[in-house]
Scaffold this active site. Sequence first.
Site, short mmCIF file in Angstrom:
data_model
loop_
_atom_site.label_atom_id
_atom_site.label_comp_id
_atom_site.label_asym_id
_atom_site.label_seq_id
_atom_site.Cartn_x
_atom_site.Cartn_y
_atom_site.Cartn_z
N ASP A 160 -6.88 1.43 0.91
CA ASP A 160 -6.99 1.54 2.36
C ASP A 160 -8.43 1.24 2.76
OD1 ASP A 160 -8.42 3.75 1.54
OD2 ASP A 160 -7.41 5.17 2.86
N LYS A 182 0.83 -1.21 0.00
CA LYS A 182 0.00 0.00 0.00
C LYS A 182 0.86 1.26 0.00
CE LYS A 182 -2.29 1.30 3.69
NZ LYS A 182 -3.29 1.37 4.79
#
Length: 228
Positions: free
Chosen positions: A155, A137
């Site tokens: 997210d 991420k």
Amino acid sequence: MTAPRKSTRARAPRRSRLSRDEVHELFSRLAEIDPEPTTELEYSTPFELLVAVVLSAQATDVGVNKATRRLYPVANTPQAILDLGEEGLKRHISTIGLFNAKAKNVMALCRILVDQHGGEVPRTREALEALPGVGRKTANVVLNTLFGEGTIAVDTHIFRVSNRTGLAPGKDVRAVEDGLMTVVPPEYLLGAHHWLILHGRYVCKARKPDCPRCIIRDLCRYPDKTLA
């Protein structure tokens, strides 16, 4: 042998996915109200963004910005943070959750940047993910925001929006990321990450989505829309 009993529990209806035209319309609307989306993390150099993203894990951008406003005037390069020392770094970021572990990661990250990358933030996923505290991420955020690659860092906000709307439903973040990379039109890929995060943060909120002011509510497949 006794035949297995059939479950009498009602199965939740599967939400349909948005069509290609609906996906294009969704991003067209988001782009119209925010033509140049970007992160809400404050930074002035690639290194500052990298550290801010590492610090933002399980923390808010607002909280990270408050900490980095104290840290960066004192140390905003890998060598400067190494010179500051781990305890010195902790004092500047102690208001952020998990600051002890994050301080260790940032110190180790800075050492690798100095020793292996000349103090510069690397431009490849492989090199980024080799840094302590940097997972897929974080690497996606850096590749997208700094280097203009069409990556999407999923997210909690993007995961929620993608599943609620029917944009790219998935059971986990990687499934959602893969789905988004398949359905997002190329012309919107660079900004998709930011549009979806901001939409989830301010409109499609976790506890009570603000459906009455949502500009994509007529496209959204979420069955429990809130009323005015």
